[in-house]
Design a protein around this motif. Structure first.
Motif, PDB file in Angstrom:
ATOM      1  N   ASP A 268      50.895  28.769  37.245  1.00 20.97           N
ATOM      2  CA  ASP A 268      50.982  29.117  38.657  1.00 20.97           C
ATOM      3  C   ASP A 268      50.723  30.621  38.828  1.00 20.97           C
ATOM      4  N   SER A 269      49.653  30.955  39.542  1.00 25.81           N
ATOM      5  CA  SER A 269      49.264  32.369  39.671  1.00 25.81           C
ATOM      6  C   SER A 269      50.276  33.169  40.493  1.00 25.81           C
ATOM      7  N   LYS A 270      51.077  32.493  41.273  1.00 31.34           N
ATOM      8  CA  LYS A 270      52.098  33.212  42.056  1.00 31.34           C
ATOM      9  C   LYS A 270      53.270  33.624  41.177  1.00 31.34           C
ATOM     10  N   GLU A 271      53.691  32.670  40.347  1.00 25.50           N
ATOM     11  CA  GLU A 271      54.837  32.941  39.468  1.00 25.50           C
ATOM     12  C   GLU A 271      54.474  33.949  38.383  1.00 25.50           C
ATOM     13  N   LEU A 272      53.292  33.748  37.790  1.00 25.14           N
ATOM     14  CA  LEU A 272      52.862  34.614  36.679  1.00 25.14           C
ATOM     15  C   LEU A 272      51.994  35.700  37.298  1.00 25.14           C
ATOM     16  N   SER A 273      52.663  36.707  37.853  1.00 22.14           N
ATOM     17  CA  SER A 273      51.988  37.570  38.822  1.00 22.14           C
ATOM     18  C   SER A 273      50.991  38.548  38.198  1.00 22.14           C
TER      19      SER A 273
ATOM     20  N   VAL B 212      40.546  37.663  36.997  1.00 20.62           N
ATOM     21  CA  VAL B 212      41.501  36.816  36.278  1.00 20.62           C
ATOM     22  C   VAL B 212      41.584  37.262  34.825  1.00 20.62           C
ATOM     23  N   ASN B 213      42.768  37.573  34.387  1.00 20.74           N
ATOM     24  CA  ASN B 213      43.013  37.972  33.002  1.00 20.74           C
ATOM     25  C   ASN B 213      43.275  36.702  32.183  1.00 20.74           C
ATOM     26  N   TRP B 214      42.199  36.131  31.621  1.00 18.78           N
ATOM     27  CA  TRP B 214      42.383  34.839  30.949  1.00 18.78           C
ATOM     28  C   TRP B 214      43.046  34.970  29.577  1.00 18.78           C
ATOM     29  N   LYS B 215      42.952  36.140  28.976  1.00 19.70           N
ATOM     30  CA  LYS B 215      43.681  36.345  27.713  1.00 19.70           C
ATOM     31  C   LYS B 215      45.195  36.288  27.980  1.00 19.70           C
TER      32      LYS B 215
ATOM     33  N   HIS C  52      35.531  41.816  28.379  1.00 20.66           N
ATOM     34  CA  HIS C  52      35.808  40.535  27.728  1.00 20.66           C
ATOM     35  C   HIS C  52      37.303  40.246  27.847  1.00 20.66           C
ATOM     36  N   GLY C  53      37.639  39.012  28.185  1.00 24.64           N
ATOM     37  CA  GLY C  53      39.044  38.671  28.405  1.00 24.64           C
ATOM     38  C   GLY C  53      39.363  38.512  29.887  1.00 24.64           C
ATOM     39  N   TRP C  54      38.392  38.903  30.730  1.00 25.06           N
ATOM     40  CA  TRP C  54      38.560  38.761  32.172  1.00 25.06           C
ATOM     41  C   TRP C  54      37.485  37.853  32.740  1.00 25.06           C
ATOM     42  N   PHE C  55      37.775  37.329  33.918  1.00 19.62           N
ATOM     43  CA  PHE C  55      36.818  36.495  34.640  1.00 19.62           C
ATOM     44  C   PHE C  55      36.812  36.953  36.083  1.00 19.62           C
ATOM     45  N   PHE C  56      35.688  36.849  36.747  1.00 25.05           N
ATOM     46  CA  PHE C  56      35.581  37.303  38.141  1.00 25.05           C
ATOM     47  C   PHE C  56      35.020  36.175  39.003  1.00 25.05           C
ATOM     48  N   PHE C  57      35.715  35.897  40.081  1.00 30.31           N
ATOM     49  CA  PHE C  57      35.319  34.813  40.995  1.00 30.31           C
ATOM     50  C   PHE C  57      35.118  35.373  42.399  1.00 30.31           C
ATOM     51  N   SER C  58      34.024  34.981  43.047  1.00 31.04           N
ATOM     52  CA  SER C  58      33.902  35.319  44.469  1.00 31.04           C
ATOM     53  C   SER C  58      34.659  34.270  45.276  1.00 31.04           C
TER      54      SER C  58
ATOM     55  N   LEU D 220      31.422  31.501  43.316  1.00 29.55           N
ATOM     56  CA  LEU D 220      30.702  31.673  42.054  1.00 29.55           C
ATOM     57  C   LEU D 220      31.536  32.550  41.139  1.00 29.55           C
ATOM     58  N   SER D 221      31.114  32.667  39.904  1.00 28.11           N
ATOM     59  CA  SER D 221      31.928  33.431  38.967  1.00 28.11           C
ATOM     60  C   SER D 221      31.103  33.888  37.775  1.00 28.11           C
ATOM     61  N   ARG D 222      31.676  34.797  37.042  1.00 27.19           N
ATOM     62  CA  ARG D 222      31.101  35.276  35.781  1.00 27.19           C
ATOM     63  C   ARG D 222      32.237  35.731  34.892  1.00 27.19           C
ATOM     64  N   ALA D 223      32.026  35.556  33.606  1.00 25.38           N
ATOM     65  CA  ALA D 223      32.973  36.090  32.637  1.00 25.38           C
ATOM     66  C   ALA D 223      32.701  37.579  32.468  1.00 25.38           C
ATOM     67  N   GLY D 224      33.754  38.304  32.140  1.00 28.63           N
ATOM     68  CA  GLY D 224      33.553  39.668  31.689  1.00 28.63           C
ATOM     69  C   GLY D 224      32.871  39.635  30.335  1.00 28.63           C
ATOM     70  N   LYS D 225      32.315  40.757  29.924  1.00 23.94           N
ATOM     71  CA  LYS D 225      31.747  40.845  28.578  1.00 23.94           C
ATOM     72  C   LYS D 225      31.886  42.285  28.097  1.00 23.94           C
ATOM     73  N   GLY D 226      31.743  42.484  26.794  1.00 22.71           N
ATOM     74  CA  GLY D 226      31.914  43.847  26.278  1.00 22.71           C
ATOM     75  C   GLY D 226      33.284  44.373  26.680  1.00 22.71           C
TER      76      GLY D 226
END
Ligand code: RUQ
Ligand code: CUA
Length: 663
Positions: A314-319, A269-272, A237-243, A228-234
């Protein structure tokens, strides 16, 4: 999570003495006290205060209830065919269920999410996920209809979905099952999971004006199960969290093998940052196949396009995009509080609830306070990210909602209760039993910056003795609690359709004035529209026969058709000429192998009919539309294939038009 059979493995060290199948709370009969019923009472003719958008689970649909009454207002067909409304049966809606695997008439819809602007519900759209064949749908809240469905490549089991960022910049989806990427040969041993299976996060952009979705990019991640997941807020904001669970990377008997580790992960996850990398051209184009289906309220038809490319980071390359945070144990829900500061992990098999701090996560990343890496992704030290733990809250925490007054409410499947606790001091304040085995919870606006802390709804997996018996299968149920005081008070039970997972609710005032009443007939751009009875006709093109038909109280035009032959494919294009609210007409014909049409005022819908016997086939309106509804009928004469009965059609004495024969 998967329903009634869910029995937790008895391998749990701390719980050996306790049955981990749902326990039944005591004193079920006196759970409702004095004035409770009055609080849920909405007098006849009065409106509810809230719309509640509830997932239908294995029904594949979304249902809409009024709160606090629990009245079912509407079932919106999304991923499953619906014969009641002709969804997926009419020619216009069939393309909505197209996928890269062809037509798929069913799915498993788990989570609903209302669109937001500045972290508040804006009443425009409601998104939903298909868990089985990965897809995300957008429901338009002016029509309460599914307007768009996009399939997700590189995914298997779209569970961690659809969760949106605070301005609906993206709808985000994480794959539950990791699988080999779509562009490699997947004909490989299943036990090569560790080497070959990958997890994928999908970021679907949403256009501000009209909601149009587009698969903007994907992030390839280690092969684990994203739950599951949720976006950051406030602040976040700009991050996402996944279990994430199954960090053991097991490919068999997950019940045991994916419960080995003391801690799994939440992935931040830093989606910005991901967006920056995308702009800098760091994404790789990958060839894939996925369907993108769009329904138009102008043509009253859907189109389906198969797309063939996606950009993957690629999350490995873009660390510095992804970070793991240890989280005990097999986390399910991953929820972010109204301030955006606190991230709550709910380990299904954990005896506590960890609460992480966004500021501490950021400080740990800046200081590189890592405990090594997992498959190339940095792992932040548990203590460095942790704000604190709620001790002994209950058994089997699943999901958490917030009231905006500093409190969190967590559902406990195993101990069958809702537990209210304070986010600051992490102390349990109150607990209330659920009947039985609660999954998700919903507070209106519970995932926004300003929740409306009047009600809490628990969506339960097991109904048992709450309703009159209906054979082996009982309806799942929801329970409504008044949470305006210090103590939660149960005020209503109501049955639900399918299995409810997540649900969201919003104030009725945000939506009700936007609700469309009719489609304007003048705006109808369906290829086969007849905007009045004068435009009705029957056209033969080889063995295809197009009937341009109209419906108005209380007749079909034409209502007598002859010259249809065995071997013909007949298309009834029925336009509802009414321009009044709540006057649909239906259409059905004997022997049709699909379903009825239900046509809204101003709309055109098409039923395909392949007659397979000679004779007379009656047709009729299926929706009791007027006192003379029973008269709203007609006949089609079917002749043998070589017959020379001419094509002709009429209503009453006047023929609506002269016989029309195409090439
Ligand atoms: S998730 S309770 Cu928890 Cu899809 Cu259903
Ligand atoms: Cu139209 Cu009944």
């Amino acid at each position: 999570m998967k329903t009634k059979q869910l029995v937790f493995a008895s391998l749990l060290a701390g719980y050996t003495a306790i049955s981990l199948i749902a326990c039944k709370p005591k004193n079920t009969s006196n759970a409702v006290s004095g004035d409770a019923a009055a609080k849920a009472y909405v007098a006849p003719g009065k409106y509810d205060e809230f719309y509640n958008f509830v997932s239908g689970g294995f029904s594949g649909q979304m249902s809409v209830y009024g709160l606090p009454s629990g009245r079912l207002l509407r079932v919106i067909p999304v991923f499953s065919q619906d014969p009641e409304k002709g969804w997926g049966f009419s020619e216009e809606t069939k393309p909505m269920l197209n996928t890269s695997h062809g037509n798929i008439p069913w799915d498993d819809l788990h989570h609903t999410q209302l669109s937001k602007t500045a972290g508040e519900i804006d009443g425009r759209w409601c998104f939903a996920n298909a868990n089985n064949t990965p897809r995300v749908a957008r429901v338009d809240l002016s029509t309460f209809r599914t307007a768009e469905i996009i399939e997700l490549p590189n995914s298997g089991g779209n569970h961690s979905s659809p969760f949106i960022t605070e301005n609906t910049e993206y709808v985000v989806a994480g794959t539950r099952f990791s699988v080999p990427p779509d562009d490699v040969n997947g004909d490989i041993p299943i036990n090569s999971y560790k080497q070959n299976f990958k997890g994928t996060l999908s970021f679907i952009s949403v256009a501000k004006e009209d909601g149009a979705m587009d698969l903007a990019f994907q992030i390839q991640c280690p092969g684990v199960n994203f739950d599951l997941s949720r976006a950051g807020k406030g602040v976040s904001h700009g991050w996402f969290f996944f279990s994430c669970y199954n960090t053991e990377q097991a490919n068999t008997l997950l019940e045991v093998n994916a419960s080995q580790k003391d801690k799994d992960f939440i992935m931040a996850v830093n989606w910005k940052k991901a967006e920056e990398y995308l702009k800098a051209g760091k994404g790789k184009k990958q060839s894939v196949k996925y369907a993108h289906n769009v329904y138009s309220d102008k043509t009253h038809s859907a189109t389906s396009e198969i797309k063939t490319e996606v950009t993957v980071l690629d999350s490995k390359e873009l660390s510095d995009i992804c970070y793991f945070i240890p989280c005990p144990k097999s986390p399910h829900g991953c929820d972010v509080d109204p301030s955006g500061q606190y991230i709550v992990g709910s380990g299904k098999l954990a005896a506590l609830i960890p609460v992480f701090s966004y500021d501490k996560i950021q400080a740990a990343i800046a200081a590189k306070d890592f405990a090594g890496d997992y498959d190339g992704i940095p792992v932040i030290k548990y203590e460095s990210a942790l704000y604190g733990e709620v001790k002994k809250p209950g058994l089997g925490p699943l999901h958490t909602e917030f009231d905006g007054k500093g409190n969190a409410y967590t559902s406990f499947f195993v101990s069958s209760e809702v537990v209210k606790w304070n986010i600051k001091d992490l102390k349990v304040i109150d607990r209330a039993p659920t009947y039985y085995s609660v999954g998700h919870l919903c507070i209106p606006g519970g995932d926004t910056k300003t929740p409306n802390a009047k009600y809490l709804i628990a969506y339960n997996k097991i109904t048992k003795d709450r309703y009159l018996p209906t054979g082996p299968e009982l309806s799942q149920s929801a329970q409504l609690y008044d949470i305006s005081g210090d103590k939660m008070q149960l005020i209503l039970d109501f049955p639900t359709i399918g299995e409810p997972h997540y649900a969201q609710a919003c104030a009725a005032d945000i939506l009700k004035s936007k609700s469309l009443k009719i489609f304007k007939i003048d705006d109808n751009q369906n290829t086969y529209v007849a905007k009045g009875e004068k435009e009705t006709k029957v056209v033969r093109e080889g063995n295809k026969v197009h009937v341009y038909m109209t419906a108005i109280r209380s007749h079909l035009t034409p209502d007598n058709i002859e010259g249809i032959k065995l071997g013909d494919e007949v298309y009834f294009h029925v336009t509802n000429l009414e321009q009044d609210w709540d006057v649909p007409h239906g259409f059905a014909i004997k022997g049709a192998s699909n379903a009825e049409l239900l046509i809204m005022p101003g709309e055109t819908q098409t039923l395909k009919w392949i007659p397979n016997r000679v004779g007379i086939s009656p047709m009729y309106c299926t929706d009791f539309c007027s006192a003379l509804h029973q008269e709203m009928t007609g006949y089609v004469r079917v002749s043998p294939s070589g017959s020379n009965v001419p094509l002709q059609f009429s209503t009453g004495d006047k023929k609506p038009a002269s016989e029309t024969t195409g090439k």
